[in-house]
Motif scaffolding. Structure first.
Motif, short mmCIF file in Angstrom:
data_model
loop_
_atom_site.label_atom_id
_atom_site.label_comp_id
_atom_site.label_asym_id
_atom_site.label_seq_id
_atom_site.Cartn_x
_atom_site.Cartn_y
_atom_site.Cartn_z
N ALA A 178 0.83 -1.21 0.00
CA ALA A 178 0.00 0.00 0.00
C ALA A 178 0.86 1.26 0.00
N GLU A 179 1.94 1.24 0.77
CA GLU A 179 2.82 2.41 0.83
C GLU A 179 3.44 2.70 -0.53
N LEU A 180 3.89 1.66 -1.22
CA LEU A 180 4.48 1.87 -2.54
C LEU A 180 3.42 2.25 -3.58
N ALA A 181 2.19 1.76 -3.40
CA ALA A 181 1.12 2.14 -4.33
C ALA A 181 0.79 3.63 -4.18
N GLU A 182 0.85 4.13 -2.95
CA GLU A 182 0.53 5.54 -2.71
C GLU A 182 1.70 6.46 -3.05
N SER A 183 2.93 5.96 -2.86
CA SER A 183 4.13 6.78 -3.11
C SER A 183 5.12 5.98 -3.96
N PRO A 184 4.88 5.93 -5.29
CA PRO A 184 5.77 5.14 -6.16
C PRO A 184 7.21 5.61 -6.10
#
Length: 218
Positions: free
Chosen positions: A129-135
């Protein structure tokens, strides 16, 4: 849904093997297995819906994934095939066998049992989720970001394999799998295959240090 596939082995072969990958994976994760079998069989490695290069959908459960596999067999004019499935792909293969037993010649299930599992991917889902929100812009940066949530280096590298460059070319790396659909349907992925009976040959394979197939499951 029309699934993406990788085909190996002799086109003229009448003996077909369909290989189904696990959660967060894709057909190329099992290429080594497919190549080994392709000397004797026509091998079809599928990307399940919401994974790899197959289409995305808000629907994700074993009934629709089993129907996707049958639609693929119909599209390829394959009346019957042996199925090999790992993890989520193993449950999908079992669901195909239960719903459409006449289409399954034999069944091999790797490292999963026909039971409902308790949630166990919370840290992975938070990291994704963190990488989806902040690529991020590189796989090294992705590994560093995921390390806050996922201690195991091998698990992180497995997940990072599913990163690709965003279509606009400027938004960093994004997941090939449909993270939002997986998160929304996570309880469906944990569910057990259901309905019907399958009475042909079945082989279950368990990892020696895996806790996915337990004595009580046998």
């Amino acid at each position: 849904m029309k699934l993406f596939s990788r085909k190996l082995g002799p086109e003229e072969s009448l003996n077909h093997v369909v290989i189904l990958h696990g959660l967060f994976a894709a057909s190329d994760n099992l290429l080594t297995l497919g190549k080994g079998l392709s000397e004797q069989f026509r091998v079809h490695l599928l990307d399940l819906r919401n994974h790899g290069q197959s289409p995305h959908s808000s629907l994700l459960d074993y009934d629709v994934m089993a129907k996707d596999v049958i639609d693929y067999l119909d599209d390829q004019n394959i009346k019957q095939a042996a199925l090999i499935g790992h993890s989520m792909g193993g449950k999908t293969a079992m669901q195909v066998a239960l719903m459409y037993p006449e289409r399954v010649e034999a069944l091999i299930v790797a490292d999963i049992a026909p039971v409902q599992y308790s949630p166990g991917h919370e840290q992975i889902l938070r990291g994704l989720a963190e990488l989806a929100e902040s690529p991020v812009g590189s796989r090294q940066a992705a590994d560093e970001a995921l390390s806050k949530w996922i201690e195991d280096w091998g698990v992180r590298q497995f997940l990072i394999k599913s990163l690709r460059r965003a279509d606009d070319g400027d938004s960093g790396l994004v997941w090939r799998f449909n993270f939002e659909a997986i998160k929304a349907n996570y309880t469906n992925i944990l569910a057990a295959p259901h309905g019907g009976r399958y009475e042909k040959n079945v082989l279950f394979i368990s990892g020696a240090r895996s806790d996915y197939i337990l004595p009580e499951h046998k």
